[in-house]
Design a protein around this motif. Structure first.
Motif, mmCIF file in Angstrom:
data_model
loop_
_atom_site.group_PDB
_atom_site.id
_atom_site.type_symbol
_atom_site.label_atom_id
_atom_site.label_comp_id
_atom_site.label_asym_id
_atom_site.label_seq_id
_atom_site.Cartn_x
_atom_site.Cartn_y
_atom_site.Cartn_z
ATOM 1 N N ARG A 43 1.410 27.333 18.213
ATOM 2 C CA ARG A 43 0.172 27.798 17.587
ATOM 3 C C ARG A 43 0.520 28.674 16.394
ATOM 4 O O ARG A 43 1.553 29.340 16.374
ATOM 5 C CB ARG A 43 -0.699 28.554 18.575
ATOM 6 C CG ARG A 43 -0.044 29.778 19.145
ATOM 7 C CD ARG A 43 -0.744 30.272 20.401
ATOM 8 N NE ARG A 43 -0.135 31.460 20.925
ATOM 9 C CZ ARG A 43 0.973 31.486 21.640
ATOM 10 N NH1 ARG A 43 1.605 30.376 21.910
ATOM 11 N NH2 ARG A 43 1.462 32.612 22.082
ATOM 12 N N VAL A 44 -0.356 28.656 15.413
ATOM 13 C CA VAL A 44 -0.189 29.496 14.232
ATOM 14 C C VAL A 44 -0.846 30.832 14.543
ATOM 15 O O VAL A 44 -2.057 30.897 14.754
ATOM 16 C CB VAL A 44 -0.817 28.845 12.985
ATOM 17 C CG1 VAL A 44 -0.742 29.775 11.799
ATOM 18 C CG2 VAL A 44 -0.124 27.537 12.670
ATOM 19 N N ALA A 47 -1.716 33.391 9.427
ATOM 20 C CA ALA A 47 -1.813 32.498 8.271
ATOM 21 C C ALA A 47 -2.682 33.181 7.222
ATOM 22 O O ALA A 47 -3.767 33.664 7.532
ATOM 23 C CB ALA A 47 -2.412 31.160 8.651
ATOM 24 N N ALA A 60 2.631 31.539 6.794
ATOM 25 C CA ALA A 60 2.233 31.199 8.160
ATOM 26 C C ALA A 60 3.377 31.488 9.123
ATOM 27 O O ALA A 60 4.551 31.430 8.747
ATOM 28 C CB ALA A 60 1.841 29.731 8.257
ATOM 29 N N ARG A 61 3.012 31.813 10.348
ATOM 30 C CA ARG A 61 3.995 32.045 11.418
ATOM 31 C C ARG A 61 3.573 31.233 12.633
ATOM 32 O O ARG A 61 2.414 31.270 13.055
ATOM 33 C CB ARG A 61 4.070 33.520 11.777
ATOM 34 C CG ARG A 61 5.051 33.807 12.901
ATOM 35 C CD ARG A 61 5.390 35.283 13.004
ATOM 36 N NE ARG A 61 6.303 35.557 14.087
ATOM 37 C CZ ARG A 61 7.614 35.373 14.043
ATOM 38 N NH1 ARG A 61 8.170 34.906 12.954
ATOM 39 N NH2 ARG A 61 8.369 35.660 15.076
ATOM 40 N N VAL A 62 4.535 30.517 13.214
ATOM 41 C CA VAL A 62 4.280 29.677 14.386
ATOM 42 C C VAL A 62 4.889 30.362 15.604
ATOM 43 O O VAL A 62 6.037 30.807 15.570
ATOM 44 C CB VAL A 62 4.894 28.270 14.200
ATOM 45 C CG1 VAL A 62 4.716 27.436 15.450
ATOM 46 C CG2 VAL A 62 4.270 27.587 13.002
ATOM 47 N N LEU A 71 6.605 21.916 9.767
ATOM 48 C CA LEU A 71 5.291 22.519 9.589
ATOM 49 C C LEU A 71 4.807 22.015 8.238
ATOM 50 O O LEU A 71 5.469 22.209 7.223
ATOM 51 C CB LEU A 71 5.373 24.046 9.594
ATOM 52 C CG LEU A 71 4.047 24.779 9.452
ATOM 53 C CD1 LEU A 71 3.211 24.599 10.717
ATOM 54 C CD2 LEU A 71 4.268 26.250 9.181
ATOM 55 N N ASP A 95 8.799 31.464 10.457
ATOM 56 C CA ASP A 95 7.939 31.798 9.327
ATOM 57 C C ASP A 95 8.102 30.766 8.222
ATOM 58 O O ASP A 95 9.200 30.261 7.987
ATOM 59 C CB ASP A 95 8.282 33.179 8.768
ATOM 60 C CG ASP A 95 8.013 34.282 9.773
ATOM 61 O OD1 ASP A 95 6.930 34.251 10.383
ATOM 62 O OD2 ASP A 95 8.877 35.153 9.951
ATOM 63 N N ILE A 112 -2.978 23.357 7.922
ATOM 64 C CA ILE A 112 -1.628 23.493 8.461
ATOM 65 C C ILE A 112 -1.509 22.624 9.709
ATOM 66 O O ILE A 112 -2.356 22.694 10.611
ATOM 67 C CB ILE A 112 -1.331 24.963 8.825
ATOM 68 C CG1 ILE A 112 -1.561 25.862 7.614
ATOM 69 C CG2 ILE A 112 0.067 25.111 9.366
ATOM 70 C CD1 ILE A 112 -1.602 27.331 7.953
ATOM 71 N N ARG A 120 -4.394 24.836 12.051
ATOM 72 C CA ARG A 120 -5.254 25.842 11.420
ATOM 73 C C ARG A 120 -5.626 25.395 10.018
ATOM 74 O O ARG A 120 -4.898 24.676 9.367
ATOM 75 C CB ARG A 120 -4.510 27.176 11.370
ATOM 76 C CG ARG A 120 -5.145 28.253 10.578
ATOM 77 C CD ARG A 120 -5.695 29.472 11.254
ATOM 78 N NE ARG A 120 -5.278 29.905 12.518
ATOM 79 C CZ ARG A 120 -4.779 31.111 12.760
ATOM 80 N NH1 ARG A 120 -4.565 31.963 11.801
ATOM 81 N NH2 ARG A 120 -4.509 31.481 13.982
#
Length: 129
Positions: A43-44, A47, A60-62, A71, A95, A112, A120
């Motif tokens: 999940r993000v 963002a 964005a960070r997952v 990604l 990231d 994304i 997202r």
């Protein structure tokens, strides 16, 4: 007298057999239920779409457990497709930063996705859509 003692014996026998003939059974209910195993998809968690000079920047960070993969981001100005980009992520690199050069203000969106699943959508409205 014999006939009078027979109903008494029958009543006594019925009283003694009542516990054995009742329908009660022991029902086992565990006091502590088994632990539930939950695996959450990627999940993000963060963002943000911002403008830096003449470029749009998406950070964005997952989070979560995921197999290493790409990604991806799809850029839009209203309904118009502006382009696509992707970054390879793994457990050490979670990231991602994407840049898209756009000199004019617009109604921008970035979608994304990871592994073909949309995670997202972020928006930056500099003009009315």
């Amino acid at each position: 007298m014999r006939p009078a003692s027979s109903p008494l014996r029958l009543l006594l026998l019925a009283c003694l057999l009542t516990p054995a003939l009742s329908g009660c059974r022991y029902a086992y209910v565990p006091l502590i239920p088994k632990a539930v195993e939950v695996t959450l998809p990627a999940r993000v968690t963060t963002a943000a779409l911002t403008r830096e000079g003449e470029a749009l920047v998406l950070r964005a960070r997952v989070e979560g457990r995921f197999e290493p993969g790409y990604l991806s981001v799809a850029w839009f100005d209203g309904p118009r497709d502006l382009g696509r980009d992707s970054v390879y992520l793994d457990a050490a690199q979670r990231d991602a930063t994407f840049r898209l050069p756009v000199p004019k203000p617009g109604a921008y969106r970035a979608v994304i996705s990871f592994g073909g699943t949309v995670l997202r959508q972020v928006e930056l409205y500099e003009v009315q859509p």
